[in-house]
Design an enzyme around this catalytic site. Structure first.
Site, PDB file in Angstrom:
ATOM      1  N   ASP A  44    -117.571 -82.597  51.889  1.00 29.62           N
ATOM      2  CA  ASP A  44    -118.139 -81.219  53.289  1.00 29.62           C
ATOM      3  C   ASP A  44    -119.371 -80.793  53.191  1.00 29.62           C
ATOM      4  O   ASP A  44    -120.138 -81.377  54.006  1.00 29.62           O
ATOM      5  CB  ASP A  44    -117.187 -80.270  53.116  1.00 29.62           C
ATOM      6  CG  ASP A  44    -115.409 -79.547  53.832  1.00 29.62           C
ATOM      7  OD1 ASP A  44    -114.910 -79.137  53.434  1.00 29.62           O
ATOM      8  OD2 ASP A  44    -115.910 -81.611  54.392  1.00 29.62           O
ATOM      9  N   GLU A  67    -118.941 -75.562  60.175  1.00 30.27           N
ATOM     10  CA  GLU A  67    -117.590 -75.165  59.234  1.00 30.27           C
ATOM     11  C   GLU A  67    -117.989 -74.733  57.997  1.00 30.27           C
ATOM     12  O   GLU A  67    -117.361 -74.002  57.895  1.00 30.27           O
ATOM     13  CB  GLU A  67    -116.617 -76.477  59.284  1.00 30.27           C
ATOM     14  CG  GLU A  67    -115.395 -75.162  58.857  1.00 30.27           C
ATOM     15  CD  GLU A  67    -113.937 -76.770  58.825  1.00 30.27           C
ATOM     16  OE1 GLU A  67    -114.139 -77.633  59.227  1.00 30.27           O
ATOM     17  OE2 GLU A  67    -112.684 -76.358  58.607  1.00 30.27           O
ATOM     18  N   ASP A 120    -118.442 -79.955  62.626  1.00 31.05           N
ATOM     19  CA  ASP A 120    -117.201 -80.359  61.244  1.00 31.05           C
ATOM     20  C   ASP A 120    -117.667 -81.597  60.397  1.00 31.05           C
ATOM     21  O   ASP A 120    -117.270 -82.769  60.588  1.00 31.05           O
ATOM     22  CB  ASP A 120    -115.319 -80.457  62.093  1.00 31.05           C
ATOM     23  CG  ASP A 120    -115.156 -80.286  61.452  1.00 31.05           C
ATOM     24  OD1 ASP A 120    -115.211 -80.136  59.888  1.00 31.05           O
ATOM     25  OD2 ASP A 120    -113.174 -79.932  61.136  1.00 31.05           O
ATOM     26  N   ILE A 122    -115.497 -82.511  57.700  1.00 28.27           N
ATOM     27  CA  ILE A 122    -114.787 -83.542  57.881  1.00 28.27           C
ATOM     28  C   ILE A 122    -113.806 -82.176  58.056  1.00 28.27           C
ATOM     29  O   ILE A 122    -113.614 -81.757  57.985  1.00 28.27           O
ATOM     30  CB  ILE A 122    -114.770 -83.522  56.026  1.00 28.27           C
ATOM     31  CG1 ILE A 122    -115.863 -83.888  55.347  1.00 28.27           C
ATOM     32  CG2 ILE A 122    -112.716 -84.204  56.047  1.00 28.27           C
ATOM     33  CD1 ILE A 122    -115.599 -84.558  54.044  1.00 28.27           C
ATOM     34  N   ASP A 123    -113.566 -83.458  59.566  1.00 31.52           N
ATOM     35  CA  ASP A 123    -112.445 -83.148  60.385  1.00 31.52           C
ATOM     36  C   ASP A 123    -111.333 -83.965  59.577  1.00 31.52           C
ATOM     37  O   ASP A 123    -111.464 -84.771  59.681  1.00 31.52           O
ATOM     38  CB  ASP A 123    -112.558 -83.703  61.802  1.00 31.52           C
ATOM     39  CG  ASP A 123    -111.809 -82.946  62.242  1.00 31.52           C
ATOM     40  OD1 ASP A 123    -110.798 -81.855  62.201  1.00 31.52           O
ATOM     41  OD2 ASP A 123    -111.503 -83.444  63.179  1.00 31.52           O
ATOM     42  N   THR A 125    -109.410 -82.668  56.842  1.00 28.20           N
ATOM     43  CA  THR A 125    -109.889 -82.642  55.068  1.00 28.20           C
ATOM     44  C   THR A 125    -108.413 -83.541  54.279  1.00 28.20           C
ATOM     45  O   THR A 125    -108.380 -84.155  53.528  1.00 28.20           O
ATOM     46  CB  THR A 125    -109.683 -81.147  54.571  1.00 28.20           C
ATOM     47  OG1 THR A 125    -110.379 -80.155  55.735  1.00 28.20           O
ATOM     48  CG2 THR A 125    -110.184 -81.071  53.262  1.00 28.20           C
ATOM     49  N   ASP A 265    -113.027 -78.673  65.817  1.00 28.63           N
ATOM     50  CA  ASP A 265    -112.071 -79.450  65.601  1.00 28.63           C
ATOM     51  C   ASP A 265    -111.879 -79.738  67.005  1.00 28.63           C
ATOM     52  O   ASP A 265    -110.836 -81.283  67.450  1.00 28.63           O
ATOM     53  CB  ASP A 265    -110.699 -78.326  64.589  1.00 28.63           C
ATOM     54  CG  ASP A 265    -110.498 -78.547  63.675  1.00 28.63           C
ATOM     55  OD1 ASP A 265    -111.471 -79.010  63.108  1.00 28.63           O
ATOM     56  OD2 ASP A 265    -110.651 -77.348  63.704  1.00 28.63           O
TER      57      ASP A 265
HETATM   58  N1  LIG Z   1    -101.999 -73.696  61.630  1.00 29.49           N
HETATM   59  C1  LIG Z   1    -102.881 -74.842  62.156  1.00 29.49           C
HETATM   60  N2  LIG Z   1    -102.523 -74.978  63.975  1.00 29.49           N
HETATM   61  C2  LIG Z   1    -103.450 -75.832  64.425  1.00 29.49           C
HETATM   62  N3  LIG Z   1    -104.197 -76.647  63.457  1.00 29.49           N
HETATM   63  C3  LIG Z   1    -104.848 -76.324  62.500  1.00 29.49           C
HETATM   64  C4  LIG Z   1    -103.740 -75.012  61.550  1.00 29.49           C
HETATM   65  N4  LIG Z   1    -104.271 -75.116  60.698  1.00 29.49           N
HETATM   66  C5  LIG Z   1    -105.932 -75.376  59.996  1.00 29.49           C
HETATM   67  N5  LIG Z   1    -105.486 -76.741  60.938  1.00 29.49           N
HETATM   68  C6  LIG Z   1    -106.888 -77.491  61.431  1.00 29.49           C
HETATM   69  O1  LIG Z   1    -106.335 -78.979  62.151  1.00 29.49           O
HETATM   70  C7  LIG Z   1    -107.565 -79.460  61.803  1.00 29.49           C
HETATM   71  C8  LIG Z   1    -107.108 -80.916  61.471  1.00 29.49           C
HETATM   72  O2  LIG Z   1    -106.515 -81.445  62.164  1.00 29.49           O
HETATM   73  P1  LIG Z   1    -105.160 -82.464  62.206  1.00 29.49           P
HETATM   74  O3  LIG Z   1    -104.281 -81.043  62.515  1.00 29.49           O
HETATM   75  O4  LIG Z   1    -105.378 -83.229  63.876  1.00 29.49           O
HETATM   76  O5  LIG Z   1    -105.026 -83.295  61.517  1.00 29.49           O
HETATM   77  S1  LIG Z   1    -104.400 -83.027  59.945  1.00 29.49           S
HETATM   78  O6  LIG Z   1    -102.873 -84.017  60.637  1.00 29.49           O
HETATM   79  O7  LIG Z   1    -103.840 -81.792  59.531  1.00 29.49           O
HETATM   80  O8  LIG Z   1    -104.786 -83.675  58.686  1.00 29.49           O
HETATM   81  C9  LIG Z   1    -108.363 -78.598  60.931  1.00 29.49           C
HETATM   82  O9  LIG Z   1    -109.261 -79.251  60.053  1.00 29.49           O
HETATM   83  P2  LIG Z   1    -109.802 -78.992  58.822  1.00 29.49           P
HETATM   84  O10 LIG Z   1    -110.107 -78.055  58.271  1.00 29.49           O
HETATM   85  O11 LIG Z   1    -111.830 -79.587  59.183  1.00 29.49           O
HETATM   86  O12 LIG Z   1    -109.449 -80.427  57.927  1.00 29.49           O
HETATM   87  C10 LIG Z   1    -107.812 -77.481  60.442  1.00 29.49           C
HETATM   88  O13 LIG Z   1    -109.073 -76.663  61.611  1.00 29.49           O
HETATM   89 MG   LIG Z   2    -111.816 -79.489  61.085  1.00 28.70          MG
END
Ligand SMILES: Nc1ncnc2c1ncn2[C@@H]1O[C@H](COP(=O)(O)OS(=O)(=O)O)[C@@H](OP(=O)(O)O)[C@H]1O
Ligand SMILES: [Mg+2]
Length: 319
Positions: A44, A67, A120, A122-123, A125, A265
Site C-alpha cells: 500500500d 488512503e 486507492d 490497493i483496493d 486488500t 473505492d
Molecule cells: N462494512 C463495509 N461496507 C462496505 N465496504 C467496506 C466495509 N468495510 C470495508 N469496506 C471497503 O470495501 C473495500 C473492498 O471492496 P470490496 O468489498 O469490493 O472487495 S472485497 O471483496 O472486500 O475484497 C475496502 O477497500 P480496501 O480497504 O482498499 O481494500 C474497504 O474500503
Molecule cells: Mg479501497
C-alpha cells in the site's frame, strides 16, 4: 483530446504501482494468515509513494486524497517495514532516498478541492492477500465530477491468457481497456440485454462489505437466476464496463449501518462504467457525490449496471 496529459501520467503511475504490488505479492507466502497485514501495508505504502511522486511532478498544484499516510511508517517501531517499503520502491525508482519516499506517500494527505486526485493504492486488500483480485485505482475530480479514471487490476484477465488489465476513461471520450502484456488500448462497451434471467451479476467476496441476503432477494425480484460472480475490489466495475457482467450490487451491510463508502473505492470505477455506457447510482437512484468529502456521506448502497436494467433494479428495490 481533453485531459490527455492527465490520462497518460495516471496510466504510467498506476502501472508502476502495479509492478511494485506484484513484486510484493510474490514474496507473500501462499498460506499466509489473513490477519498478518504487514506485506499489504508495505505494498500500500509503496504503491501510494510511486503514484504520488508521478502526480506531484506532473501536477504540483493538484491535491491528492489517498488512503494511506506515512505517520506510522516514520516511527521507530516501523523501522523494518519502512526499510521494506524503501527497498521495493527503489526497484523502480533506484535513486530515491528514504525521506523522498516518505514525503511522496504524504503527498496523498490532501483535501477535497475544486480539482483533486483520489487514490486507492490497493483496493481489495483482502483479495490481494488471498492472491485474488485487487486494483490500483486513481481518479481526477473537478467540481465534483470525475473527469479521468484509471484502474489497474493486475490479477484480472479478460482478453488475454496473461493476467493484468488496465481500464481508463476520460469524461465524454469513452472507456478503454488493455491487457497489460499487450499494451494496446481498445474501446469497451457495457453488455446488452436479451434474457434478464441470464444476466451476470458481480458482488463482493467479503459478505460484510455488502448485504448478501438482501442482494439475493433483489436479484430474485428482478428475475436474475444466474449465480453471481464474487470478486474483490473495483475490478467489479471493470467487468461491468467491459460487458462481462450487467450488474454490480453493493447494498448496505446489516452489521455496519453506519459505514460510509470512501471516494477512492468508487471514483475510478464509476467513470469507467459510465463512459462505457453504463449507469452508477446509490440504492435510491441518486448519483454518487464526489464533491464534498472523503466519504460518500449521503450515499446508501451502490448500484452499477449496463444502464438498460438500472430502473428495473431501482423499482425492485423500492418494492
Ligand atoms: N462494512 C463495509 N461496507 C462496505 N465496504 C467496506 C466495509 N468495510 C470495508 N469496506 C471497503 O470495501 C473495500 C473492498 O471492496 P470490496 O468489498 O469490493 O472487495 S472485497 O471483496 O472486500 O475484497 C475496502 O477497500 P480496501 O480497504 O482498499 O481494500 C474497504 O474500503
Ligand atoms: Mg479501497
Amino acid at each position: 483530446m481533453a485531459y490527455e496529459q492527465e490520462k497518460q501520467v495516471a496510466m504510467q503511475a498506476t502501472l508502476a504501482a502495479a509492478k511494485l504490488c506484484q513484486r510484493v505479492r510474490q514474496d507473500i507466502p501462499p498460506a499466509m494468515e489473513k490477519s498478518d497485514k504487514s506485506p499489504v501495508t508495505v505494498a500500500d505504502y509503496g504503491a501510494q509513494s510511486l503514484v504520488c511522486k508521478a502526480l506531484g511532478e506532473a501536477f504540483p498544484n493538484d491535491p491528492i486524497v489517498g488512503e494511506e499516510d506515512a505517520t506510522a511508517l516514520r516511527s521507530p517501531e516501523y523501522e523494518a517495514s519502512r526499510q521494506k517499503v524503501v527497498s521495493y520502491v527503489r526497484e523502480i525508482e533506484a535513486n530515491a532516498s528514504e525521506t523522498e519516499i516518505l514525503n511522496w506517500i504524504d503527498r496523498g494527505n490532501g483535501q477535497v478541492a475544486p480539482r483533486f486526485w483520489t487514490l486507492d493504492p490497493i483496493d481489495g486488500t483482502k483479495g490481494f492477500l488471498r492472491q485474488d483480485q485487487y486494483a490500483i485505482a486513481l481518479a481526477l475530480i473537478e467540481d465534483g465530477e470525475v473527469k479521468v479514471g484509471v484502474m489497474v487490476c493486475p490479477a484480472l484477465s479478460l482478453t488475454s491468457d496473461d493476467p493484468g488489465t488496465l481500464f481508463v476513461a476520460v469524461r465524454g471520450e469513452g472507456s478503454q481497456m488493455m491487457a497489460i502484456t499487450e499494451g494496446e488500448l481498445k474501446p469497451i462497451r457495457v453488455c446488452g440485454v436479451e434474457d434478464v434471467s441470464k444476466l451476470r451479476v458481480v458482488e463482493s467476496v467479503e459478505a460484510s462489505h455488502g448485504n448478501p441476503e438482501q442482494q439475493q432477494k433483489l436479484l430474485d425480484a428482478v428475475g436474475i437466476t444466474t449465480p453471481s460472480l464474487h470478486m474483490d475490489s473495483q475490478a467489479k466495475y471493470g467487468v461491468v464496463a467491459a460487458g462481462d457482467a450487467a450488474l454490480y450490487l453493493r447494498l448496505p451491510s446489516a452489521d455496519r449501518p453506519d459505514y460510509r463508502e470512501n471516494i477512492w473505492d468508487h471514483a475510478a470505477g464509476a467513470i469507467v462504467v459510465e463512459e462505457a455506457g453504463g449507469r452508477v447510482s446509490d440504492m435510491y437512484g441518486q448519483p454518487l457525490d464526489f464533491s464534498r468529502d472523503v466519504k460518500l456521506r449521503e450515499t446508501r448502497g451502490v448500484i452499477v449496471s449496463n444502464g438498460i436494467i438500472h430502473d428495473r433494479v431501482l423499482e425492485a428495490l423500492k418494492r
